[in-house]
Write a protein that holds these residues in place. Structure first.
Motif: not given
Length: 811
Positions: A187, A209, A243
Motif C-alpha cells: 500500500q 483507505l 483497506n
C-alpha cells in the motif's frame, strides 16, 4: 480570499462558463495568481491554468492586475445521469476506477508502470481543466507481492548460502503469499508511486483507505464525505482503495441491498458507492476488456454493447472474471447500474489496450464512442449498429431481386420526387431558414428535382445488366467451368454535407447495384433528408426491402461510424476537403472512395482560340464556383501575356466578379499586381482563382502534377499534337481538351448519377457511378473434380480455354 470589486459572475449549473477574471502578476512577472471568489452556494470554483499559481499568501504582494478570459466548469445539479455520450463533456466530478488487470503486469507480480503513467497523465489533464478527479485503484496486493517475493528470495538465498552452500540455490521456491500481507506491504509503495507521478504535473494527491464498515457507520460515512469534499476543494486528487490489509476475504453476497445500500466487496462496488455518495457526474471503470458484450468475449458471435440500459440485464451472458482481481463483469454491471440509479453516468472500457490506453480516459470525457456507456434513456429508434445489420440483411434481399424489379424501385423513386415536390421543397425551405453556411448547396428547386428524376430514370434503364453480369468465362478443364461475375460491394456508408440532392442520387445507385446503404447527412439539411429518405423507403417497400437504405439520425459522430470496420465495406464522403481528410484519417480499417480536394486547372496554350478560351474559362469558374470540378487555377502560356486574348480573359473575370490571386511568376510580370496567392494548392470554392504563367505545355503539366489534386485538368489549344501530349501526360482522373472542367460529372458522362469523384488509383477513378459500386466474385462449376486429378499421376489436364460471353449474359 481577496475581494475584486466589479467582478460579476453569471453562473448556470451544468455548463461551461467564460468570464473575465483578474490575475495578479508576481514581481518576477512569470507567474499568475487568480483572485479567488465564491459562488452564491458557497462552493468554491477551482481555477486552473497551464501557468504556475502563486500561493494564497503571495496575493499580498500585489504589483498590478491583468484581465484574462477563463473558462470554468460549474457543478451541475445532481439527480439524473447524462442521457447521451456527447453530454459527458459537461462532467465536472469524475471517478476513475482502475481494475487490477489495468494496474498490474501480465505476470501479476508488480505494476505496469508505463500504463499507470499514461493514466496519471490523462487524469492530470482533466484536473487541470478544472474538473474534480478521484481515483479508485487496485494494485496494492500485486505491488506487495513483488516486494515480499523479493524479500523472501533474498532471505532464502542468504540462509542457504550460509548453511547449505551455493548448490541448493536452484531449489528455492516462493511460498504462497497471503493477500492481506501483500496489501499491507504494497500500500505505501503504491501511494508513493502515485505521489511521484502526479508531482510531475504539480498536482497533490491524498490516500484514503476504506472498508465496508466505513459506509455502514453513519458518523464515519459523514467524516469520509467531509474529507473528500475538503480535498476536492483544495484541488487535491483523492486516491481511494479498500483497506485490503484488514478487510475479510470476499464471500458470495448480493451487490444490491435495496436502493440506498451496496455492499463494498471489491473496488467496483466501492467506486459505485463512492460515486453516489459524492454525487459524481461520471464513473469510468477501466478493465482488460473493451466493454460489455452480449456474451463472453471469447465466443465467436460476441458483440460489444455500445449503450446498455437498465432493462437489458437479461439479454447478456456473463463469462469468467478477469485474470486478476476479485470482481468480474457481472460485478461491474451490477455496480454500474447501482451508480446509474443514483444519478451517476458510467462507462466501462479497456484500460490495457496499448493503442488506446494513452487517451482512453480523455476520449471518454470528450464523448467518443469507447467502451459501454450506461444510460437510462433508451432512444426511440434502433442503434446505428442495428441499422447497419438491418441494412445488410435487406441489402442481400435487394441484390437477389431481378434487374427489372430494381429498376422498378428506382422509377418509383423518380416519380415520388416529382409527385411530392411540394413536401420536399417545404422541408427544404425550413432548413434554408435555419442555416446560413453553404446555402447554395443546401437549396433545392423544382428544376433540380425534375433533373434528379430524369437522371434516376436514365439509371433505371442503364442498370439492368449490372449485378450478376458475366465478365469472363473460362473452361478450366472438361466439365469444369469458371465465371467471373459482378456482385455488390456490400454495405456502403455515405457521409454528405449540405447536399440533400445527394441522398436520392446515391440511394438510386445503391439500389441499382444491389448494395445496402447507410446515410449520414449534415444537421443543416435534416428536414430535407428526412422526407427524401421516407420517399426512398416507400419506393423500396414495393418489393419488401425498405430496410436496405438507412438514415443515421442519432448523435453518432463521423469518427465513430468510421470504426464499424466489421459492418461497413466502403465509405464514400461527399463534402468539404476537410471532411474527406478527417474520414480518411479515421477510417483506418475501411476503404474510402473519394477525393480530398478539387484543385482543377485550365491551361491556355499559345495556340488557344480566343472564343473557346473565354467560354471555357468562364464556364469552368463561374457556372458553379462551389463545385469540386470548378477551375481554381488558370495557367497561361507566357506568349499570351499582353495580347488581346489575355486582356479579354482578365476583363471577363472582372466582369464576373472573380477575385484574382497572382501566382509568383505572374506577379513578377506586373507593376501593380493583384494580391499574391498564399498557396498554389488552394481550393477556393468561390468566385476566386489563381492566375499563373508557364513557359510551355510541359511546364504546365509539371505545375499540375506539383500543385494539383489529380481531379480534373483542361487544355485549350488548336494544336492537336500538343493536346494529345497533354491528355497523355497529365495524371489526373479527368483530362479534357477544349471543354469545360464542369463536365467531370457522372450525369454528364451518362452514368445516370454519381456517388462522387475519386482521385484514387485503384478500384474506381473519376466520376463514380454504378460500375464503381460493384466488385466481382468467381464461380466454379464442376462434377467432382479434385486437384489430385491434375497431378502428374492424374488423369486430367488443364485447358484454360476462353469461352465467348454473349452481350448481356448473366450467371
Amino acid at each position: 480570499m481577496v475581494d475584486v470589486p466589479g467582478c460579476v459572475v453569471h453562473a448556470q449549473a451544468g455548463g461551461a462558463l467564460t468570464w473575465t477574471i483578474f490575475f495578479i502578476d508576481s514581481p518576477s512577472g512569470h507567474t499568475y495568481q487568480p483572485v479567488g471568489f465564491f459562488l452564491d452556494n458557497d462552493l468554491p470554483v477551482v481555477l486552473s491554468s497551464s501557468k504556475t499559481f502563486l500561493s494564497q499568501d503571495a496575493v499580498l504582494g500585489v504589483i498590478w492586475l491583468r484581465a484574462r478570459s477563463f473558462t470554468v466548469l460549474l457543478p451541475r445539479s445532481h439527480g439524473k445521469s447524462f442521457a447521451h455520450r456527447s453530454e459527458l463533456k459537461q462532467a465536472k466530478r469524475i471517478v476513475v476506477k482502475l481494475g487490477s488487470a489495468v494496474v498490474t503486469r501480465g505476470d501479476e507480480c508488480g505494476l505496469s508502470l508505463g500504463r499507470l503513467a499514461s493514466i496519471v497523465e490523462q487524469v492530470a489533464v482533466l484536473q487541470n481543466q478544472g474538473r474534480e478527479m478521484m481515483i479508485v485503484t487496485s494494485g496494492a496486493v500485486a505491488f506487495g507481492k513483488q516486494r515480499l517475493r523479493h524479500e523472501i528470495l533474498l532471505s532464502q538465498s542468504v540462509r542457504q548460502a550460509l548453511h547449505s552452500g551455493q548448490n541448493q540455490l536452484k531449489d528455492m521456491s516462493v511460498p504462497v503469499l497471503e493477500a492481506r500481507a501483500c496489501a499491507a506491504a504494497g500500500q505505501s509503495g503504491l501511494m508513493a508511486l502515485y505521489e511521484a507521478m502526479f508531482t510531475q504535473y504539480s498536482i497533490c494527491t491524498a490516500q484514503i483507505l476504506v472498508t465496508n464498515l466505513d459506509f455502514h457507520d453513519e458518523q464515519k460515512r459523514r467524516n469520509l464525505n467531509s474529507t473528500l469534499h475538503e480535498l476536492l476543494r483544495m484541488n487535491i486528487v483523492p486516491i481511494i482503495n479498500t483497506n485490503d490489509a484488514v478487510v475479510a476475504p470476499p464471500v458470495p453476497s448480493s451487490d444490491l441491498q435495496g436502493v440506498n445500500v451496496i455492499s463494498i466487496k471489491d473496488n467496483d462496488s466501492l467506486a459505485a458507492r463512492l460515486a453516489v455518495e459524492m454525487k459524481v457526474d461520471l464513473l469510468i471503470a477501466l478493465s482488460d476488456v473493451e466493454g460489455l458484450y452480449d456474451s463472453p468475449p471469447s465466443t465467436d458471435d460476441a458483440k460489444l454493447i455500445d449503450i446498455f440500459y437498465p432493462g437489458d440485464q437479461q439479454s447478456i451472458t456473463y463469462g469468467t472474471k478477469s485474470r486478476v482481481g476479485i470482481g468480474g463483469m457481472e460485478a461491474k454491471v451490477k455496480a454500474a447500474l447501482w451508480a446509474l440509479q443514483g444519478g451517476t453516468s458510467v462507462v466501462i472500457a479497456n484500460g490495457t489496450h496499448p493503442k488506446v490506453t494513452g487517451h482512453v480516459i480523455t476520449d471518454i470525457v470528450e464523448g467518443k464512442k469507447i467502451g459501454t456507456f450506461f444510460s437510462e434513456v433508451k432512444p426511440a429508434g434502433p442503434t446505428v449498429e442495428q441499422q447497419t445489420e438491418m441494412a445488410r440483411n435487406a441489402g442481400r434481399a435487394l441484390a437477389s431481386l431481378l434487374p427489372e424489379q430494381r429498376g422498378e424501385i428506382i422509377c418509383s423513386l423518380a416519380e415520388l420526387l416529382t409527385e411530392k415536390k411540394d413536401e420536399i421543397l417545404s422541408a427544404n425551405k425550413t432548413d434554408m431558414e435555419l442555416a446560413t453556411p453553404q446555402i447554395n448547396r443546401l437549396s433545392l428547386s423544382t428544376a433540380k428535382l425534375n433533373s434528379l428524376a430524369i437522371g434516376l430514370r436514365q439509371l433505371a434503364v442503364s442498370s439492368r445488366d449490372s449485378v450478376g453480369r458475366v465478365l469472363r468465362r473460362t473452361r478450366v478443364a472438361n466439365n469444369l467451368e469458371l465465371e467471373q461475375i459482378t456482385v455488390p460491394i456490400g454495405v456502403l456508408l455515405v457521409i454528405f454535407e449540405s447536399r440533400p440532392d445527394c441522398l436520392p442520387q446515391v440511394s438510386a445507385l445503391a439500389i441499382a447495384s444491389g448494395n445496402a446503404l447507410l446515410l449520414k447527412g449534415g444537421r443543416e439539411a435534416s428536414n430535407t433528408n428526412k422526407i427524401l429518405h421516407q420517399l426512398t423507403q416507400e419506393a423500396l417497400a414495393i418489393h419488401g426491402v425498405a430496410d436496405a437504405i438507412q438514415l443515421v439520425s442519432t448523435r453518432e459522430e463521423v469518427e465513430d461510424l468510421c470504426k464499424l470496420d466489421k459492418m461497413i465495406d466502403l465509405i464514400i464522403p461527399r463534402g468539404s476537403s476537410q471532411l474527406v481528410r478527417d474520414i480518411q484519417r479515421a477510417a483506418k480499417g475501411i476503404p474510402v472512395l473519394g477525393h480530398s480536394e478539387g484543385v482543377c486547372h485550365v491551361y491556355l496554350d499559345s495556340n488557344a482560340s480566343i472564343e473557346k478560351a473565354i467560354d471555357i474559362v468562364r464556364d469552368s469558374k463561374c457556372d458553379y464556383p462551389a463545385a469540386c470540378n470548378a477551375m481554381e487555377t488558370l495557367l497561361i502560356h507566357k506568349d499570351l501575356l499582353r495580347t488581346p486574348i489575355f486582356d479579354q480573359i482578365i476583363d471577363m473575370l472582372r466582369i464576373e466578379h472573380v477575385k484574382i490571386h497572382a501566382g509568383p511568376r505572374f506577379a513578377s510580370y506586373l507593376t501593380f499586381s493583384p494580391s499574391e496567392v498564399k498557396s498554389l494548392r488552394t481550393e477556393y470554392g468561390d468566385l476566386e482563382c489563381c492566375v499563373e504563367v508557364v513557359d510551355s505545355m510541359n511546364d504546365a503539366v509539371d505545375h499540375i502534377h506539383k500543385y494539383g489534386s489529380s481531379h480534373t485538368d483542361v487544355i485549350v489549344t488548336e494544336n492537336e499534337e500538343t493536346a494529345e501530349q497533354f491528355l497523355q501526360l497529365v495524371d489526373s482522373a479527368c483530362v479534357f481538351w477544349n471543354c469545360s472542367s464542369r463536365f467531370a460529372d457522372g450525369y454528364r458522362f451518362g452514368l445516370g448519377a454519381e456517388v462522387g469523384i475519386s482521385t484514387a488509383r485503384i478500384h474506381a477513378r473519376g466520376p463514380v457511378g454504378l460500375e464503381g459500386l460493384l466488385t466481382t466474385k468467381w464461380v466454379l462449376r464442376g462434377e467432382g473434380h479434385t486437384v489430385v486429378d491434375f497431378s502428374e499421376q492424374g488423369s486430367m489436364k488443364y485447358l484454360h480455354e476462353n469461352i465467348p460471353v454473349p452481350q448481356g449474359s448473366f450467371s
